[in-house]
Scaffold this motif. Structure first.
Motif, short mmCIF file in Angstrom:
data_model
loop_
_atom_site.label_atom_id
_atom_site.label_comp_id
_atom_site.label_asym_id
_atom_site.label_seq_id
_atom_site.Cartn_x
_atom_site.Cartn_y
_atom_site.Cartn_z
N UNK A 285 0.83 -1.21 0.00
CA UNK A 285 0.00 0.00 0.00
C UNK A 285 0.87 1.27 0.00
N UNK A 286 1.93 1.26 0.83
CA UNK A 286 2.76 2.46 1.00
C UNK A 286 3.51 2.81 -0.27
N UNK A 287 3.78 1.84 -1.14
CA UNK A 287 4.45 2.13 -2.41
C UNK A 287 3.47 2.31 -3.55
N UNK A 288 2.30 1.68 -3.44
CA UNK A 288 1.30 1.80 -4.50
C UNK A 288 0.58 3.14 -4.46
N UNK A 289 0.26 3.63 -3.27
CA UNK A 289 -0.48 4.89 -3.17
C UNK A 289 0.27 6.06 -3.82
N UNK A 290 1.59 6.24 -3.57
CA UNK A 290 2.30 7.33 -4.27
C UNK A 290 2.31 7.16 -5.79
N UNK A 291 2.26 5.89 -6.26
CA UNK A 291 2.24 5.67 -7.71
C UNK A 291 0.99 6.27 -8.34
N UNK A 292 -0.12 6.24 -7.61
CA UNK A 292 -1.35 6.82 -8.15
C UNK A 292 -1.27 8.34 -8.23
N UNK A 293 -0.39 8.94 -7.42
CA UNK A 293 -0.29 10.39 -7.43
C UNK A 293 0.24 10.91 -8.76
N UNK A 294 0.95 10.06 -9.51
CA UNK A 294 1.45 10.50 -10.81
C UNK A 294 0.30 10.86 -11.74
N UNK A 295 -0.77 10.06 -11.70
CA UNK A 295 -1.94 10.36 -12.52
C UNK A 295 -2.68 11.59 -12.02
N UNK A 296 -2.47 11.93 -10.75
CA UNK A 296 -3.09 13.12 -10.18
C UNK A 296 -2.33 14.38 -10.59
N UNK A 297 -1.02 14.24 -10.76
CA UNK A 297 -0.17 15.39 -11.09
C UNK A 297 -0.09 15.62 -12.60
N UNK A 298 -0.27 14.58 -13.39
CA UNK A 298 -0.14 14.71 -14.85
C UNK A 298 -0.99 15.83 -15.44
N UNK A 299 -2.29 15.95 -15.12
CA UNK A 299 -3.08 17.03 -15.72
C UNK A 299 -2.59 18.42 -15.32
N UNK A 300 -2.01 18.54 -14.14
CA UNK A 300 -1.48 19.84 -13.72
C UNK A 300 -0.27 20.21 -14.56
N UNK A 301 0.61 19.25 -14.79
CA UNK A 301 1.84 19.51 -15.55
C UNK A 301 1.54 19.73 -17.02
N UNK A 302 0.72 18.86 -17.60
CA UNK A 302 0.52 18.87 -19.04
C UNK A 302 -0.60 19.78 -19.51
N UNK A 303 -1.67 19.87 -18.74
CA UNK A 303 -2.86 20.56 -19.23
C UNK A 303 -3.08 21.92 -18.58
N UNK A 304 -3.22 21.96 -17.29
CA UNK A 304 -3.64 23.20 -16.63
C UNK A 304 -2.59 24.30 -16.68
N UNK A 305 -1.35 23.97 -16.99
CA UNK A 305 -0.31 24.98 -17.17
C UNK A 305 -0.28 25.52 -18.59
N UNK A 306 -1.05 24.90 -19.48
CA UNK A 306 -1.07 25.30 -20.88
C UNK A 306 -2.04 26.46 -21.09
N UNK A 307 -1.59 27.53 -21.73
CA UNK A 307 -2.41 28.73 -21.91
C UNK A 307 -3.67 28.46 -22.72
N UNK A 308 -3.54 27.66 -23.76
CA UNK A 308 -4.70 27.38 -24.61
C UNK A 308 -5.75 26.55 -23.88
#
Length: 335
Positions: A285-308
């Motif tokens: 659990x302790x190693x799997x839970x942080x792995x899911x955070x990558x999918x939580x951070x992806x839209x912030x990095x790729x999408x919501x920072x994009x001006x368009x």
């Protein structure tokens, strides 16, 4: 990529004809791997499962917005946004899978449904990781072949990458459902039941291959940026530095992506190789839970920072956003 979930983290040896009951974590028969139960589970609910469900809810909500923006905005049809849409779709499915896993664990108990849920999560997270690799490849070619990047051939190439990404992900997700599981052979179980040790090892090795490929491409992108910087330094009186600044920003973003990606998935991938099913499930659990955070951070990095995408989000949510500012189409290196 070894993100498939099983739902019960402690069980006693089953008696013939009886369902698997809950057992205390300190029971001698306790199995440390996450497990798919074949019987309705009693309360209290495992707090780790609650956190995974909450993580899945946030992931689903974030990426659903990104998918809606790209789907309903005709101008976002460039190769860059097609790949971002693929990533958001994969993460959306992964978030939904985490929610469904929680529901099926505590409401509906069935081996068939559990196997389908596990396969669904494996396919979704595999598609997410593979989409990250596809985006990295796209960014590399946007710099390496900048003059020919905005062509019909590039879009065709992107579609081929997506076809391969989702095809491989679907194949890996179907393996547990088609029989590569340990339900009939408990001794072969991995830290994530009902996946076998060999299945989890395959997924972990695939992750390391993708991670090495991304690091290699990142290194090549850095070399291209350094070459651009040298040219600009020699000809700074004739050429503006805006392209270099934008490219440098893209490389910085890529560094953040790789750092987040590695920090999220490396612990779980390593534990999949060295962990045994007898180990306490808290480690999984302790190693799997942080792995899911990558999918939580992806839209912030790729999408919501994009001006368009920001502009499209305002239009989608408000419907009355007005602006006279023009938005030019940007290359992946600028995102």
């Amino acid at each position: 990529m070894n993100e498939s979930l099983a739902v019960n983290n402690s069980f006693a040896a089953p008696v013939a004809g009886e369902a698997l009951p809950w057992m205390e974590a300190d029971s001698p028969e306790h199995n440390g791997s996450l497990e798919l139960s074949t019987a309705p589970l009693d309360f209290p609910i495992n707090p780790w499962d609650i956190m995974l469900c909450m993580s899945g809810t946030v992931i689903a909500c974030e990426n659903a917005i990104v998918v809606a923006i790209i789907f309903y905005t005709p101008t976002l049809r460039t190769p860059m946004f097609v790949l971002i849409g693929s990533l958001a779709t994969a993460d959306l499915l992964a978030g939904m899978g985490l929610i469904l896993n929680f529901v099926f664990q505590y409401v509906i108990s069935s081996e068939t449904i559990s196997l389908i849920t596990v396969g669904f999560l494996v396919a979704s997270f595999t598609a997410s990781i593979s989409s990250l690799l596809a985006i990295t490849v796209d960014r590399y070619f946007s710099l390496y072949n900048a003059l020919t990047y905005f062509s019909e051939k590039t879009l065709q190439y992107v579609h081929l990458m997506l076809l391969g990404t989702w095809g491989v992900s679907l194949f890996l997700g179907l393996l547990p459902v088609l029989g590569w599981n340990c339900l009939d052979d408990p001794a072969s179980c991995s830290i994530v039941r009902p996946l076998t040790r060999s299945n989890v090892t395959l997924l972990a090795i695939s992750f390391f291959v993708i991670f090495v490929l991304m690091l290699t491409l990142y290194f090549k992108i850095c070399k291209i940026v350094c070459h651009h910087a040298h040219q600009i330094a020699l000809q700074q009186h004739f050429f503006a530095t805006s392209h270099y600044v934008a490219t440098k920003k893209g490389v910085s973003t890529l560094a953040i992506i790789l750092g987040t990606f590695g920090a999220s998935w490396l612990p779980f991938a390593i534990y999949c190789l060295v962990g045994e099913k007898e180990y306490p499930s808290v480690y999984t659990y302790a190693t799997l839970l942080p792995a899911t955070y990558n999918s939580m951070i992806n839209p912030i990095i790729y999408a919501y920072r994009n001006t368009e995408i920001q502009r499209s989000l305002y239009v989608l949510l408000c419907g009355c956003f007005q602006t006279n500012k023009s938005y030019r189409s940007r290359s992946p290196s600028e995102v």
